[in-house]
Motif scaffolding. Structure first.
Motif, PDB file in Angstrom:
ATOM      1  N   ARG A 113      12.793  67.876  48.758  1.00  0.00           N
ATOM      2  CA  ARG A 113      13.397  66.629  48.280  1.00  0.00           C
ATOM      3  C   ARG A 113      14.692  66.913  47.529  1.00  0.00           C
ATOM      4  O   ARG A 113      15.710  66.269  47.756  1.00  0.00           O
ATOM      5  CB  ARG A 113      12.419  65.874  47.375  1.00  0.00           C
ATOM      6  CG  ARG A 113      12.924  64.483  46.940  1.00  0.00           C
ATOM      7  CD  ARG A 113      12.072  63.867  45.841  1.00  0.00           C
ATOM      8  NE  ARG A 113      12.049  64.650  44.611  1.00  0.00           N
ATOM      9  CZ  ARG A 113      13.077  64.760  43.750  1.00  0.00           C
ATOM     10  NH1 ARG A 113      14.220  64.170  44.004  1.00  0.00           N
ATOM     11  NH2 ARG A 113      12.952  65.470  42.653  1.00  0.00           N
ATOM     12  N   GLN A 114      14.671  67.919  46.643  1.00  0.00           N
ATOM     13  CA  GLN A 114      15.877  68.288  45.898  1.00  0.00           C
ATOM     14  C   GLN A 114      16.968  68.789  46.845  1.00  0.00           C
ATOM     15  O   GLN A 114      18.145  68.484  46.669  1.00  0.00           O
ATOM     16  CB  GLN A 114      15.551  69.363  44.854  1.00  0.00           C
ATOM     17  CG  GLN A 114      14.692  68.869  43.725  1.00  0.00           C
ATOM     18  CD  GLN A 114      14.234  69.984  42.813  1.00  0.00           C
ATOM     19  OE1 GLN A 114      14.597  71.154  42.984  1.00  0.00           O
ATOM     20  NE2 GLN A 114      13.417  69.633  41.823  1.00  0.00           N
ATOM     21  N   ARG A 132      17.386  67.896  49.960  1.00  0.00           N
ATOM     22  CA  ARG A 132      17.931  66.724  50.650  1.00  0.00           C
ATOM     23  C   ARG A 132      18.928  65.973  49.760  1.00  0.00           C
ATOM     24  O   ARG A 132      19.985  65.546  50.216  1.00  0.00           O
ATOM     25  CB  ARG A 132      16.810  65.771  51.061  1.00  0.00           C
ATOM     26  CG  ARG A 132      16.018  66.229  52.250  1.00  0.00           C
ATOM     27  CD  ARG A 132      14.975  65.185  52.622  1.00  0.00           C
ATOM     28  NE  ARG A 132      14.079  65.681  53.646  1.00  0.00           N
ATOM     29  CZ  ARG A 132      12.810  65.333  53.738  1.00  0.00           C
ATOM     30  NH1 ARG A 132      12.265  64.484  52.867  1.00  0.00           N
ATOM     31  NH2 ARG A 132      12.055  65.831  54.697  1.00  0.00           N
ATOM     32  N   GLU A 133      18.578  65.815  48.476  1.00  0.00           N
ATOM     33  CA  GLU A 133      19.474  65.120  47.549  1.00  0.00           C
ATOM     34  C   GLU A 133      20.804  65.848  47.408  1.00  0.00           C
ATOM     35  O   GLU A 133      21.872  65.214  47.427  1.00  0.00           O
ATOM     36  CB  GLU A 133      18.812  64.975  46.174  1.00  0.00           C
ATOM     37  CG  GLU A 133      17.698  63.966  46.143  1.00  0.00           C
ATOM     38  CD  GLU A 133      17.000  63.924  44.780  1.00  0.00           C
ATOM     39  OE1 GLU A 133      17.405  64.667  43.846  1.00  0.00           O
ATOM     40  OE2 GLU A 133      16.036  63.147  44.661  1.00  0.00           O
ATOM     41  N   ARG A 134      20.750  67.175  47.275  1.00  0.00           N
ATOM     42  CA  ARG A 134      21.995  67.938  47.160  1.00  0.00           C
ATOM     43  C   ARG A 134      22.825  67.852  48.423  1.00  0.00           C
ATOM     44  O   ARG A 134      24.045  67.772  48.377  1.00  0.00           O
ATOM     45  CB  ARG A 134      21.689  69.396  46.827  1.00  0.00           C
ATOM     46  CG  ARG A 134      21.407  69.624  45.349  1.00  0.00           C
ATOM     47  CD  ARG A 134      21.364  71.099  45.001  1.00  0.00           C
ATOM     48  NE  ARG A 134      20.292  71.800  45.675  1.00  0.00           N
ATOM     49  CZ  ARG A 134      19.031  71.888  45.231  1.00  0.00           C
ATOM     50  NH1 ARG A 134      18.693  71.295  44.123  1.00  0.00           N
ATOM     51  NH2 ARG A 134      18.132  72.556  45.910  1.00  0.00           N
ATOM     52  N   ALA A 145      22.882  65.309  50.469  1.00  0.00           N
ATOM     53  CA  ALA A 145      23.434  63.951  50.545  1.00  0.00           C
ATOM     54  C   ALA A 145      24.641  63.800  49.640  1.00  0.00           C
ATOM     55  O   ALA A 145      25.552  63.023  49.937  1.00  0.00           O
ATOM     56  CB  ALA A 145      22.362  62.923  50.193  1.00  0.00           C
ATOM     57  N   GLU A 146      24.680  64.556  48.533  1.00  0.00           N
ATOM     58  CA  GLU A 146      25.802  64.463  47.595  1.00  0.00           C
ATOM     59  C   GLU A 146      27.070  65.115  48.140  1.00  0.00           C
ATOM     60  O   GLU A 146      28.154  64.822  47.703  1.00  0.00           O
ATOM     61  CB  GLU A 146      25.427  65.125  46.266  1.00  0.00           C
ATOM     62  CG  GLU A 146      24.356  64.392  45.500  1.00  0.00           C
ATOM     63  CD  GLU A 146      23.855  65.187  44.302  1.00  0.00           C
ATOM     64  OE1 GLU A 146      24.375  66.282  44.050  1.00  0.00           O
ATOM     65  OE2 GLU A 146      22.932  64.688  43.629  1.00  0.00           O
TER      66      GLU A 146
END
Length: 135
Positions: A126-127, A129-131, A133-134
């Motif tokens: 999850r982390q 994926r977030e990075r 996306a940023e």
């Protein structure tokens, strides 16, 4: 230097004489690294075992206790997972380090306690994926 030490001459004096004569002939003048410090890290305090530590590092031996080495490996694994190109690679990296962490949890080696528990693969993904996306 095939000359033999003459009888009755002190060994140290004979060796010193051989070195002085070789130096006078210039045999030490063109040695690689002449006049330079030994390669490696320059430390503010002298460590008499510097060469042992360097040899161990070169041979792939850890100078850390096994649990501390695993902590470092776990940190490196999380960083590798953060930089991974795909979710599949993230999962593989985290699952591989989790196997090692579980092994140490269930049969601890000598040294300080590990102080780690297996990572939550889904949370790391999850982390990741977030990075991604940023970017």
């Amino acid at each position: 230097m095939t000359e033999r030490k003459p009888p009755g001459v002190d060994f140290e004096s004979w060796v010193d004489k051989q070195i002085r004569e070789a130096d006078a002939r210039g045999e030490f003048a063109a040695l690689p690294g002449a006049g330079k410090p030994l390669p490696g890290e320059v430390e503010s305090t002298y460590d008499e075992l510097w060469w042992v530590k360097r040899k161990m590092a070169r041979e792939g031996f850890s100078v850390l206790p096994p649990t501390l080495a695993l902590r470092k490996e776990a940190e490196d694994a999380l960083q590798a997972a953060a930089d991974a190109p795909s979710e599949r690679v993230v999962r593989r990296i985290v699952e591989e380090i989790n196997v090692k962490i579980r092994d140490v949890m269930f049969k601890p080696p000598p040294g300080p306690p590990l102080g780690l528990k297996p990572y939550d693969v889904e949370e790391v993904v999850r982390q990741w994926r977030e990075r991604r996306a940023e970017r």
